[in-house]
Write a protein that holds these residues in place. Structure first.
Motif, PDB file in Angstrom:
ATOM      1  N   PRO A   1       0.927  -1.600   0.189  1.00 19.46           N
ATOM      2  CA  PRO A   1      -0.038  -0.241  -0.117  1.00 19.46           C
ATOM      3  C   PRO A   1       0.992   1.097   0.063  1.00 19.46           C
ATOM      4  CG  PRO A   1      -0.881  -1.634   1.576  1.00 19.46           C
ATOM      5  CD  PRO A   1       0.556  -2.397   0.946  1.00 19.46           C
ATOM      6  N   LEU A   2       1.989   1.014   0.327  1.00 18.56           N
ATOM      7  CA  LEU A   2       2.883   1.888   0.678  1.00 18.56           C
ATOM      8  C   LEU A   2       3.715   2.474  -0.346  1.00 18.56           C
ATOM      9  CD1 LEU A   2       5.368   1.314   3.954  1.00 18.56           C
ATOM     10  CD2 LEU A   2       3.174   3.119   3.601  1.00 18.56           C
ATOM     11  N   LEU A   3       3.291   1.646  -1.616  1.00 16.21           N
ATOM     12  CA  LEU A   3       4.393   2.094  -2.781  1.00 16.21           C
ATOM     13  C   LEU A   3       3.227   2.794  -3.818  1.00 16.21           C
ATOM     14  CD1 LEU A   3       6.011  -1.304  -3.895  1.00 16.21           C
ATOM     15  CD2 LEU A   3       6.912   0.699  -3.940  1.00 16.21           C
ATOM     16  N   ILE A   4       2.199   2.154  -3.505  1.00 13.88           N
ATOM     17  CA  ILE A   4       0.446   2.386  -4.106  1.00 13.88           C
ATOM     18  C   ILE A   4       0.134   4.165  -3.590  1.00 13.88           C
ATOM     19  CG2 ILE A   4      -1.937   2.586  -4.391  1.00 13.88           C
ATOM     20  CD1 ILE A   4      -2.216  -0.365  -3.967  1.00 13.88           C
ATOM     21  N   TYR A   5       0.192   4.558  -2.273  1.00 15.05           N
ATOM     22  CA  TYR A   5       0.034   5.885  -2.123  1.00 15.05           C
ATOM     23  C   TYR A   5       1.528   6.349  -3.109  1.00 15.05           C
ATOM     24  CZ  TYR A   5       2.731   9.535   0.697  1.00 15.05           C
ATOM     25  OH  TYR A   5       3.545  10.247   1.016  1.00 15.05           O
ATOM     26  N   TYR A   6       2.642   6.012  -2.804  1.00 15.96           N
ATOM     27  CA  TYR A   6       3.564   7.030  -3.697  1.00 15.96           C
ATOM     28  C   TYR A   6       2.983   6.955  -5.211  1.00 15.96           C
ATOM     29  CZ  TYR A   6       8.168   8.456  -5.060  1.00 15.96           C
ATOM     30  OH  TYR A   6       9.243   8.881  -5.295  1.00 15.96           O
ATOM     31  N   ALA A   7       2.673   6.027  -6.012  1.00 21.66           N
ATOM     32  CA  ALA A   7       2.414   5.878  -6.983  1.00 21.66           C
ATOM     33  C   ALA A   7       1.389   7.021  -7.288  1.00 21.66           C
ATOM     34  CB  ALA A   7       2.279   4.585  -7.508  1.00 21.66           C
TER      35      ALA A   7
ATOM     36  N   VAL B   1       0.130   0.811  13.553  1.00 25.14           N
ATOM     37  CA  VAL B   1       0.405   2.208  13.900  1.00 25.14           C
ATOM     38  C   VAL B   1       0.679   3.079  12.541  1.00 25.14           C
ATOM     39  CG1 VAL B   1       3.172   2.536  13.828  1.00 25.14           C
ATOM     40  CG2 VAL B   1       2.068   0.462  14.915  1.00 25.14           C
ATOM     41  N   ILE B   2       1.086   2.086  11.129  1.00 21.06           N
ATOM     42  CA  ILE B   2       0.836   2.942   9.620  1.00 21.06           C
ATOM     43  C   ILE B   2      -0.166   3.605   9.997  1.00 21.06           C
ATOM     44  CG2 ILE B   2       1.031   2.565   7.584  1.00 21.06           C
ATOM     45  CD1 ILE B   2       2.031   0.321   7.495  1.00 21.06           C
ATOM     46  N   LEU B   3      -1.293   3.358  10.322  1.00 21.33           N
ATOM     47  CA  LEU B   3      -2.496   4.298   9.905  1.00 21.33           C
ATOM     48  C   LEU B   3      -2.748   5.177  10.908  1.00 21.33           C
ATOM     49  CD1 LEU B   3      -5.589   0.913  10.188  1.00 21.33           C
ATOM     50  CD2 LEU B   3      -4.500   3.111   8.142  1.00 21.33           C
ATOM     51  N   LEU B   4      -1.666   5.349  12.404  1.00 20.88           N
ATOM     52  CA  LEU B   4      -1.917   6.303  13.227  1.00 20.88           C
ATOM     53  C   LEU B   4      -0.977   7.258  12.843  1.00 20.88           C
ATOM     54  CD1 LEU B   4      -2.516   4.310  16.819  1.00 20.88           C
ATOM     55  CD2 LEU B   4      -4.281   5.909  15.549  1.00 20.88           C
ATOM     56  N   VAL B   5       0.204   7.026  12.813  1.00 20.85           N
ATOM     57  CA  VAL B   5       0.854   7.888  11.831  1.00 20.85           C
ATOM     58  C   VAL B   5       0.554   8.347  10.786  1.00 20.85           C
ATOM     59  CG1 VAL B   5       3.232   8.295  11.177  1.00 20.85           C
ATOM     60  CG2 VAL B   5       3.163   6.721  12.709  1.00 20.85           C
ATOM     61  N   MET B   6       0.100   7.861   9.587  1.00 21.74           N
ATOM     62  CA  MET B   6      -0.640   8.603   8.447  1.00 21.74           C
ATOM     63  C   MET B   6      -1.466   9.522   8.531  1.00 21.74           C
ATOM     64  SD  MET B   6      -1.847   5.892   5.370  1.00 21.74           S
ATOM     65  CE  MET B   6      -0.367   5.014   4.426  1.00 21.74           C
TER      66      MET B   6
ATOM     67  N   THR C   1      -4.326  13.259   1.655  1.00 17.66           N
ATOM     68  CA  THR C   1      -4.619  13.098  -0.125  1.00 17.66           C
ATOM     69  C   THR C   1      -5.225  11.966  -0.826  1.00 17.66           C
ATOM     70  OG1 THR C   1      -2.195  11.954  -0.159  1.00 17.66           O
ATOM     71  CG2 THR C   1      -1.701  14.121  -0.136  1.00 17.66           C
ATOM     72  N   VAL C   2      -4.985  11.968  -1.885  1.00 14.80           N
ATOM     73  CA  VAL C   2      -5.973  10.704  -3.116  1.00 14.80           C
ATOM     74  C   VAL C   2      -5.054   9.655  -2.236  1.00 14.80           C
ATOM     75  CG1 VAL C   2      -7.075  10.127  -4.943  1.00 14.80           C
ATOM     76  CG2 VAL C   2      -7.013  12.188  -4.237  1.00 14.80           C
ATOM     77  N   GLY C   3      -3.701   9.791  -2.476  1.00 18.04           N
ATOM     78  CA  GLY C   3      -3.031   8.572  -2.433  1.00 18.04           C
ATOM     79  C   GLY C   3      -3.041   7.712  -0.865  1.00 18.04           C
ATOM     80  N   LEU C   4      -3.079   9.951  -0.503  1.00 17.41           N
ATOM     81  CA  LEU C   4      -2.959   8.294   1.551  1.00 17.41           C
ATOM     82  C   LEU C   4      -4.506   7.058   1.772  1.00 17.41           C
ATOM     83  CD1 LEU C   4      -1.335  11.138   2.648  1.00 17.41           C
ATOM     84  CD2 LEU C   4      -1.048   9.151   3.052  1.00 17.41           C
ATOM     85  N   LEU C   5      -5.789   8.112   0.884  1.00 14.97           N
ATOM     86  CA  LEU C   5      -6.819   7.496   1.367  1.00 14.97           C
ATOM     87  C   LEU C   5      -6.742   5.752   0.437  1.00 14.97           C
ATOM     88  CD1 LEU C   5      -9.786   7.715   1.720  1.00 14.97           C
ATOM     89  CD2 LEU C   5     -10.524   9.024   0.130  1.00 14.97           C
ATOM     90  N   VAL C   6      -6.622   6.315  -0.598  1.00 18.58           N
ATOM     91  CA  VAL C   6      -6.153   4.969  -1.233  1.00 18.58           C
ATOM     92  C   VAL C   6      -5.359   3.514  -0.420  1.00 18.58           C
ATOM     93  CG1 VAL C   6      -5.492   3.503  -3.622  1.00 18.58           C
ATOM     94  CG2 VAL C   6      -6.720   5.239  -4.223  1.00 18.58           C
ATOM     95  N   ALA C   7      -4.355   3.812   0.086  1.00 14.22           N
ATOM     96  CA  ALA C   7      -3.476   3.291   0.953  1.00 14.22           C
ATOM     97  C   ALA C   7      -3.997   3.151   2.234  1.00 14.22           C
ATOM     98  CB  ALA C   7      -2.594   3.870   1.115  1.00 14.22           C
ATOM     99  N   TYR C   8      -4.810   3.952   2.640  1.00 17.12           N
ATOM    100  CA  TYR C   8      -5.446   4.027   3.947  1.00 17.12           C
ATOM    101  C   TYR C   8      -6.641   3.066   3.329  1.00 17.12           C
ATOM    102  CZ  TYR C   8      -5.736   6.430   8.243  1.00 17.12           C
ATOM    103  OH  TYR C   8      -5.997   6.296   9.703  1.00 17.12           O
TER     104      TYR C   8
END
Length: 607
Positions: free
Chosen positions: A65-71, A182-187, A304-311
C-alpha cells in the motif's frame, strides 16, 4: 408405543450410562493451553525459520500500500513528464517482486507448519495411548471402549487446525495488525482513531458468544463420544441383536443419537460462524467512516488521494487478521473442549501403582499367602471379607462357589489388577505392593474364559506370551495343549492370519491358543479362570493329561465348576458371598455334605 419406548431407552442411556462424558462446566482455562504448548515446545527450533519467513512475508504485505500511495501522490497526479512511465514500471516491478516473496513465504509457512503440527499430534496421541496402557482395571470398568477410543482419535484430531496453522497464524496476524495500526495512526492520527472506534464494540459483542460456543463444542465432543461407544457396543453385540430380532430398535436408537449429534453440531457451527457477520458489519461501518471522514480531510487539504487509497487498502488488510483471529478463537474453543477431555484421561492416575522404591521380583518358588483380605469394588459393598489363604509352592488350588462369591476377585488381587482395601498378598513372603508390576506379571500366567485373540497370525498370538520364542518352542507348547493338530489343519498352519478377536476360530480353539500362550511364558504361578468352560469333553480330557505334566512344579489356581477340573486339586476353597465357607480336598468336602457337596450334586443333576 415401540418408538416411544425406544426414545425413552435412548434418553435413559444418554443420561446415565456415559457419565464420564458430561459437558465439563469450567471457565476457559489458559493453563490448559499452556499444557498443550508443552507438546510443541520440543519443535521450537523448527519454528524459527518459519517465523523469519512469516515476518518477511508480513513486511512485504505491509509495504505494497505504501508503494500505491507513492505512485498516486508522487507520480500519477503530479505532472512529472516523461519520467512518469519509467517510475511506474519500476514501482510495478517492485510490487511484483513483493507479491512473489509473499507467495514463496506463504508456501513455505504452510508446508512447515503442517509438518510440525502433525509431529505435535503424534506426540499427544502417543502420550495418551501410553498413559492408557498404565491405567488400572477400575478405569476401564466405568468407561465404554468407544469412549476411550474417541479420546485417542477424534479429540486429538480436533487439535489439528490449532497446531498446523493456528499458532503461527496468531503471531503473523498480531504482527500484521500492530503494523497496520501503527501505519494508520502515523498517516493520520485522527482518521486512524475514527476508523478503529468500532473495534471495541465488535469485541464486546463477540465476547458474549464465547461461553456459548465453548459449551456447544463440548456438547458436540460428548455426543460424538457416545456415538462411538454405541457403535463399538453394537458391533460386538451384533449376534445378540440379531438373535433377539432387535435390529429395528437398534437402528432407531442410533438414528436418535445421530440426529442429536447433528443438532449439536449445527448449533455449535452456527454460533461459530456468527463471528464472521459481526466482523463484516464492523468492517462496513469502519469503511463508511473512512470515506466520509477521509473525503472531508481531502477537501480541507489535510489528506491526499494517495493516502486515502493506501488507507482503504490497509483497512482491508486490517479486518482480515481480525477475522482470522476470530476464527483462531473458535479453534481455541474447539481445542479447549477436546483438550479438557484429553487431559482428563492423562490426569487419571492408576489406582494400582508402583512404589517409587519398588524392586523387581526375583525368581520365585511359588508360595502364595492372602492375609486377612478385604476388598470392595464399590465403597461399603465388600466383595471379599477377611480372606486368608496359605498356598505352598507347587500346590494346586481350586476356587469354587456361586457366581459373585469372589473367585475371580481373588485372582485379580493375585495379579494385582486391584489392591485390597485391607490385608496383603504375599508371594514367597514378599508383599506384591513392594515389587514392580512387570516383574510380578511376568511370573504369573493367566488363562481366562473370555479368551482374547489379536489380529495377526496364530504364531504371533502364541508368541504373545514370550516375544522372543523360537518356532520350536511355539510348536512344543502347542503340542502340549493338543493345539498343534488343529493349527496344522488351517490353510497356512502357524502362519494363518486370524481376524480380530479370532472370529474364524471356534471358542475351544481360541481357548487352546490361550493355553499355549500362557504356558510359553513358563510362569511359576499359573491361573486358570474357567479356562475349560468352552472346551468340549474330548478336548478337555486331552488337556487334563497335558496339565498333569505342565502343572508339575508350578503353583496353580483354578476357577472351575467341572468336577473333572477340580477333583484332583490339592486344596479346594469354597466361597460364598466373599467368605471362605469350606476348605479341603474333594473327598473331605464331599464327606462334609455341605456347600461343596451341594454344588457337585447340582452339577450332576444338570448333566
Amino acid at each position: 408405543m415401540a418408538n416411544k419406548a425406544t426414545a425413552d431407552r435412548a434418553v435413559k442411556r444418554d443420561r446415565f450410562v456415559y457419565t464420564d462424558d458430561d459437558v465439563i462446566e469450567k471457565s476457559f482455562n489458559w493453563e490448559q493451553m499452556r499444557r498443550l504448548y508443552t507438546y510443541m515446545k520440543p519443535h521450537n527450533r523448527e519454528l524459527i525459520p518459519v517465523l523469519i519467513v512469516m515476518v518477511i512475508g508480513t513486511l512485504t504485505r505491509l509495504g505494497v500500500p505504501l508503494l500505491i500511495y507513492y505512485a498516486i501522490d508522487h507520480i500519477i497526479l503530479p505532472d512529472t513528464g516523461s519520467g512518469n512511465t519509467t517510475h511506474l514500471w519500476l514501482l510495478a516491478a517492485l510490487m511484483l517482486g513483493m507479491y512473489v516473496v509473499q507467495m514463496i513465504a506463504t508456501h513455505f509457512r504452510i508446508k512447515q507448519t503442517n509438518i510440525i503440527g502433525q509431529k505435535v499430534l503424534l506426540s499427544i496421541r502417543s502420550h495418551i495411548f501410553t498413559h492408557i496402557q498404565k491405567l488400572s482395571f477400575r478405569f476401564f470398568d466405568k468407561r465404554p471402549a468407544g469412549s476411550v477410543l474417541v479420546r485417542v482419535t477424534n479429540d486429538v484430531n480436533a487439535l489439528q487446525d490449532l497446531f498446523t496453522n493456528g499458532v503461527v497464524n496468531l503471531l503473523m496476524d498480531i504482527i500484521q495488525l500492530i503494523g497496520i495500526i501503527v501505519i494508520l495512526l502515523v498517516m493520520n492520527f485522527k482518521l486512524g482513531l475514527a476508523v478503529m472506534v468500532t473495534v471495541p464494540i465488535m469485541f464486546f459483542v463477540s465476547t458474549s458468544l464465547r461461553k456459548k460456543i465453548r459449551f456447544a463444542w463440548q456438547e458436540v465432543r460428548m455426543k460424538n463420544s457416545r456415538i462411538n461407544s454405541h457403535l463399538n457396543e453394537s458391533i460386538q453385540g451384533m449376534k445378540v441383536t440379531q438373535a433377539y430380532v432387535q435390529e429395528k430398535n437398534n437402528i432407531e436408537f442410533f438414528r436418535q443419537m445421530n440426529e442429536s449429534n447433528l443438532k449439536s453440531w449445527n448449533r455449535a457451527s452456527a454460533l461459530n460462524q456468527s463471528f464472521g457477520p459481526i466482523i463484516e458489519v464492523t468492517a462496513a461501518i469502519g469503511t463508511c467512516i473512512l470515506y466520509w471522514y477521509g473525503t472531508h480531510l481531502i477537501k480541507n487539504d489535510a489528506f491526499t488521494v494517495g493516502l486515502l487509497v493506501a488507507y482503504s487498502t490497509y483497512m482491508a488488510h486490517f479486518w482480515d487478521p481480525i477475522n482470522r483471529l476470530g476464527q483462531l478463537y473458535s479453534q481455541l474453543l474447539i481445542a479447549m473442549a477436546s483438550s479438557e477431555r484429553i487431559f482428563e484421561f492423562i490426569d487419571e492416575q492408576p489406582t494400582v501403582s508402583e512404589k517409587e522404591d519398588a524392586k523387581p521380583l526375583p525368581q520365585i518358588q511359588g508360595s502364595v499367602r492372602f492375609e486377612n483380605i478385604v476388598f470392595e469394588y464399590e465403597k461399603d459393598r465388600p466383595a471379599l471379607k477377611n480372606i486368608s489363604i496359605d498356598v505352598k509352592e507347587g500346590q494346586s488350588i481350586a476356587l469354587v462357589g456361586h457366581t459373585g462369591s469372589g473367585k475371580s476377585t481373588i485372582i485379580n488381587l493375585l495379579c494385582r489388577f486391584y489392591d485390597p482395601v485391607e490385608g496383603r498378598v504375599l508371594i514367597d513372603g514378599i508383599d506384591i505392593r513392594d515389587i514392580t508390576l512387570e516383574s510380578l506379571r511376568k511370573q504369573v500366567g493367566l488363562v481366562m474364559q473370555d479368551t482374547f485373540i489379536f489380529s495377526g497370525t496364530i504364531r504371533d498370538n502364541i508368541r504373545y506370551g514370550k516375544l522372543d520364542a523360537t518356532h520350536d518352542e511355539i510348536v512344543r507348547v502347542a503340542k502340549a495343549v493338543n493345539a498343534h493338530d488343529f493349527i496344522m489343519s488351517l490353510p497356512d498352519g502357524y502362519d494363518t492370519q486370524v481376524e480380530e478377536r479370532g472370529n474364524m476360530l471356534s471358542m475351544g480353539q481360541r481357548q487352546l491358543l490361550s493355553f499355549a500362550r500362557a504356558l510359553l511364558s513358563n510362569p511359576k504361578i499359573l491361573i486358570l479362570d474357567e479356562a475349560t468352560a468352552s472346551i468340549d469333553t474330548d478336548t478337555e480330557l486331552k488337556i487334563q493329561e497335558a496339565l498333569k505334566v505342565l502343572l508339575k512344579g508350578r503353583t496353580s489356581f483354578m476357577i472351575a465348576h467341572r468336577l473333572s477340573t477340580i477333583r484332583n486339586a490339592d486344596d479346594i476353597i469354597v466361597l460364598d458371598h466373599g467368605r471362605i465357607v469350606e476348605q479341603g480336598n474333594h473327598e473331605q468336602l464331599m464327606a462334609q455334605k455341605g456347600v461343596y457337596h451341594g454344588l457337585i450334586q447340582a452339577q450332576y443333576r444338570f448333566v
